[in-house]
Design a protein around this motif. Sequence first.
Motif, PDB file in Angstrom:
ATOM      1  N   ARG A   1       2.860   3.171  17.833  1.00 19.57           N
ATOM      2  CA  ARG A   1       1.398   3.374  17.237  1.00 19.57           C
ATOM      3  C   ARG A   1       1.191   3.035  16.262  1.00 19.57           C
ATOM      4  O   ARG A   1      -0.357   3.004  15.776  1.00 19.57           O
ATOM      5  CB  ARG A   1       1.733   4.855  17.160  1.00 19.57           C
ATOM      6  CG  ARG A   1       1.852   5.181  18.762  1.00 19.57           C
ATOM      7  CD  ARG A   1       1.915   7.362  18.617  1.00 19.57           C
ATOM      8  NE  ARG A   1       1.145   7.879  19.271  1.00 19.57           N
ATOM      9  CZ  ARG A   1       0.577   8.812  18.117  1.00 19.57           C
ATOM     10  NH1 ARG A   1       2.332   9.947  17.494  1.00 19.57           N
ATOM     11  NH2 ARG A   1      -0.125   9.335  17.618  1.00 19.57           N
ATOM     12  N   LEU A   2       1.838   3.420  14.822  1.00 22.64           N
ATOM     13  CA  LEU A   2       1.912   2.396  13.595  1.00 22.64           C
ATOM     14  C   LEU A   2       1.142   0.561  14.179  1.00 22.64           C
ATOM     15  O   LEU A   2      -0.168   0.889  13.559  1.00 22.64           O
ATOM     16  CB  LEU A   2       3.231   2.652  13.018  1.00 22.64           C
ATOM     17  CG  LEU A   2       3.717   4.101  12.628  1.00 22.64           C
ATOM     18  CD1 LEU A   2       5.101   3.917  11.587  1.00 22.64           C
ATOM     19  CD2 LEU A   2       2.562   4.635  11.721  1.00 22.64           C
TER      20      LEU A   2
ATOM     21  N   VAL B   1       5.473 -14.069   9.442  1.00 24.06           N
ATOM     22  CA  VAL B   1       4.944 -13.083   8.595  1.00 24.06           C
ATOM     23  C   VAL B   1       4.901 -11.590   9.306  1.00 24.06           C
ATOM     24  O   VAL B   1       4.579 -11.654  10.394  1.00 24.06           O
ATOM     25  CB  VAL B   1       3.149 -13.264   9.335  1.00 24.06           C
ATOM     26  CG1 VAL B   1       2.443 -11.910   8.377  1.00 24.06           C
ATOM     27  CG2 VAL B   1       2.436 -14.432   8.650  1.00 24.06           C
ATOM     28  N   GLY B   2       5.393 -10.571   8.926  1.00 27.01           N
ATOM     29  CA  GLY B   2       5.837  -9.594   8.760  1.00 27.01           C
ATOM     30  C   GLY B   2       5.083  -8.528   8.337  1.00 27.01           C
ATOM     31  O   GLY B   2       4.410  -8.058   7.146  1.00 27.01           O
ATOM     32  N   GLU B   3       4.596  -7.095   9.288  1.00 22.62           N
ATOM     33  CA  GLU B   3       4.866  -6.272   8.847  1.00 22.62           C
ATOM     34  C   GLU B   3       4.779  -5.030   8.851  1.00 22.62           C
ATOM     35  O   GLU B   3       5.390  -5.142   9.983  1.00 22.62           O
ATOM     36  CB  GLU B   3       2.797  -6.442   9.058  1.00 22.62           C
ATOM     37  CG  GLU B   3       1.771  -5.908   8.816  1.00 22.62           C
ATOM     38  CD  GLU B   3       0.444  -5.660   9.648  1.00 22.62           C
ATOM     39  OE1 GLU B   3      -1.128  -5.181   8.823  1.00 22.62           O
ATOM     40  OE2 GLU B   3       0.433  -6.056  10.459  1.00 22.62           O
ATOM     41  N   GLY B   4       4.057  -3.765   7.990  1.00 21.78           N
ATOM     42  CA  GLY B   4       5.857  -2.835   8.077  1.00 21.78           C
ATOM     43  C   GLY B   4       4.885  -1.308   7.370  1.00 21.78           C
ATOM     44  O   GLY B   4       4.413  -2.109   6.201  1.00 21.78           O
ATOM     45  N   VAL B   5       6.218  -0.640   7.687  1.00 19.63           N
ATOM     46  CA  VAL B   5       6.062   0.916   6.332  1.00 19.63           C
ATOM     47  C   VAL B   5       7.572   1.047   6.765  1.00 19.63           C
ATOM     48  O   VAL B   5       8.458   1.123   6.943  1.00 19.63           O
ATOM     49  CB  VAL B   5       5.899   1.812   6.936  1.00 19.63           C
ATOM     50  CG1 VAL B   5       5.095   3.432   6.518  1.00 19.63           C
ATOM     51  CG2 VAL B   5       3.658   1.536   7.792  1.00 19.63           C
TER      52      VAL B   5
ATOM     53  N   VAL C   1       1.247  -1.501  -0.081  1.00 26.63           N
ATOM     54  CA  VAL C   1      -0.155   0.077   0.066  1.00 26.63           C
ATOM     55  C   VAL C   1       0.727   1.428   0.002  1.00 26.63           C
ATOM     56  O   VAL C   1       2.003   1.370   0.811  1.00 26.63           O
ATOM     57  CB  VAL C   1      -0.934  -0.137   0.743  1.00 26.63           C
ATOM     58  CG1 VAL C   1      -2.341   0.857   1.066  1.00 26.63           C
ATOM     59  CG2 VAL C   1      -1.659  -1.271   1.130  1.00 26.63           C
ATOM     60  N   VAL C   2       0.633   2.078  -1.142  1.00 24.20           N
ATOM     61  CA  VAL C   2       1.718   3.448  -0.318  1.00 24.20           C
ATOM     62  C   VAL C   2       0.829   4.178  -0.697  1.00 24.20           C
ATOM     63  O   VAL C   2      -0.454   4.473  -0.716  1.00 24.20           O
ATOM     64  CB  VAL C   2       2.382   3.684  -2.737  1.00 24.20           C
ATOM     65  CG1 VAL C   2       3.266   4.556  -2.456  1.00 24.20           C
ATOM     66  CG2 VAL C   2       2.847   1.934  -2.764  1.00 24.20           C
TER      67      VAL C   2
ATOM     68  N   TRP D   1      -4.437   1.641   7.228  1.00 25.05           N
ATOM     69  CA  TRP D   1      -3.628   1.930   6.145  1.00 25.05           C
ATOM     70  C   TRP D   1      -3.246   3.413   6.275  1.00 25.05           C
ATOM     71  O   TRP D   1      -2.545   4.148   6.670  1.00 25.05           O
ATOM     72  CB  TRP D   1      -2.788   1.312   5.065  1.00 25.05           C
ATOM     73  CG  TRP D   1      -2.223   0.210   4.846  1.00 25.05           C
ATOM     74  CD1 TRP D   1      -2.662  -0.721   4.616  1.00 25.05           C
ATOM     75  CD2 TRP D   1      -1.117  -0.688   5.531  1.00 25.05           C
ATOM     76  NE1 TRP D   1      -2.294  -2.032   4.706  1.00 25.05           N
ATOM     77  CE2 TRP D   1      -0.899  -1.555   5.393  1.00 25.05           C
ATOM     78  CE3 TRP D   1       0.299   0.412   6.548  1.00 25.05           C
ATOM     79  CZ2 TRP D   1      -0.573  -2.416   5.793  1.00 25.05           C
ATOM     80  CZ3 TRP D   1       1.242  -0.649   6.355  1.00 25.05           C
ATOM     81  CH2 TRP D   1       1.738  -1.518   6.448  1.00 25.05           C
ATOM     82  N   SER D   2      -4.638   4.158   6.436  1.00 27.32           N
ATOM     83  CA  SER D   2      -4.404   5.410   5.733  1.00 27.32           C
ATOM     84  C   SER D   2      -4.135   6.400   7.578  1.00 27.32           C
ATOM     85  O   SER D   2      -3.914   7.872   7.230  1.00 27.32           O
ATOM     86  CB  SER D   2      -5.880   6.003   6.154  1.00 27.32           C
ATOM     87  OG  SER D   2      -6.777   5.450   6.410  1.00 27.32           O
TER      88      SER D   2
END
Length: 289
Positions: free
Chosen positions: A137-138, A92-96, A12-13, A144-145
Motif C-alpha cells: 500500500r505504501l 534506486v531504492g525507496e521506502g520508509v 522526508v520526515v 509521502w503524506s
Amino acid sequence: MDGVDGGVGELVVGVPEIRLRPFVDRYVGYREWAAQPLVRREVAGAFVVVILGWGAPLDVVDPRSAERGAYGVDSFVAGTFDAYCATRTVGVGEGVELLLAPLAARRILGLPLGELTNRAVAVEQLPGGWLGRLRCRLAAAASWSTRFALLDAALAARLATAAPVDARLDRAWGRLAGSGGRVGVGPLADELGWSRRHFAVRFRQEVGLSPKTAARLLRFHRAYAALGTGPGVPDVPVGVQRPGAAGGWADLAVRCGYYDQSHLIRDFREFAGDTPAALLARSHSSNPG
C-alpha cells in the motif's frame, strides 16, 4: 542500527499523529540511488528498525554471523543489535524507515524481541503478513503524506489490539532511557521488587538485550548523537556538547555517563566499528564505506 556512511538523495520526515508519539518518534521517507554498490555501516542500537521499501533490494550483513543477516530484501525488521553490521545495495531504492523503542516494537510486532536479537528478518517471514500488505500500500501511494497517513492508521490499529507489556518492564525501560543508561541494574531490580536474575531474564526476553547491555547502548546513543554524523542521527541530548567544545572527548565521556574517555572509545569500537574521531572525520568525506 543507524547508518554512519553513505548518503540519501531525498529525505522526508513525517510526524506521527499525537496518540502514536509515545511509541513512534517519526517516519523517515527516503529515495536514494547508487550507480555503484553502496556499503553503509550501521551502528548497534537499543531500538528496532523497520524498513518498508520498494525498488532496489539490499543485503543486511552481520560480520559475526552470515545467518543473522537478510539478503536481497527491500523490506525487513532488524531487532535490537549489540554490535555494528552493514547494508549493501546498488540501484534506486525507496521506502520508509521507522525507529521503534523496544517495548513499543514488542507491542506493534506482537512477538518478544528476544526472537529478533541481532537478526534482520524479511517482513514476509514475520507472522500475520500485515507488514507485507502495508508495504504494498505504501509503494502504491502517490505522496509521502499519504504514506505517513497509512502508517498512522496501521500502527494505531496494531496498538489498539495489542496486549500491554508488563508495567514493571515499562518502568524499567523508562528509567534506563530517561537516565541515558546511568541507572544501576541492581538498584533498578530492587525498585521493581524482582531479584537481579529474574529482572535480567525477563528484560532479555522482551527487549532482546540484558539490562546492562541496554544501559551501555543508551550511553553510546547519547555520545554518538553528539557527533551529528548524518541523516537519522537523533537530536543531541540536552547538556551534551558536540566534540570540539572545551574538554573534547574526555568531556563528552563524562557528560554521557562514561567512567572515562577509554570506556567511551571502547564502546564506539564495539558498537560502531571505529573510534569517535575516525567517525567524525569520515562524516566529512564523500567516500562511503
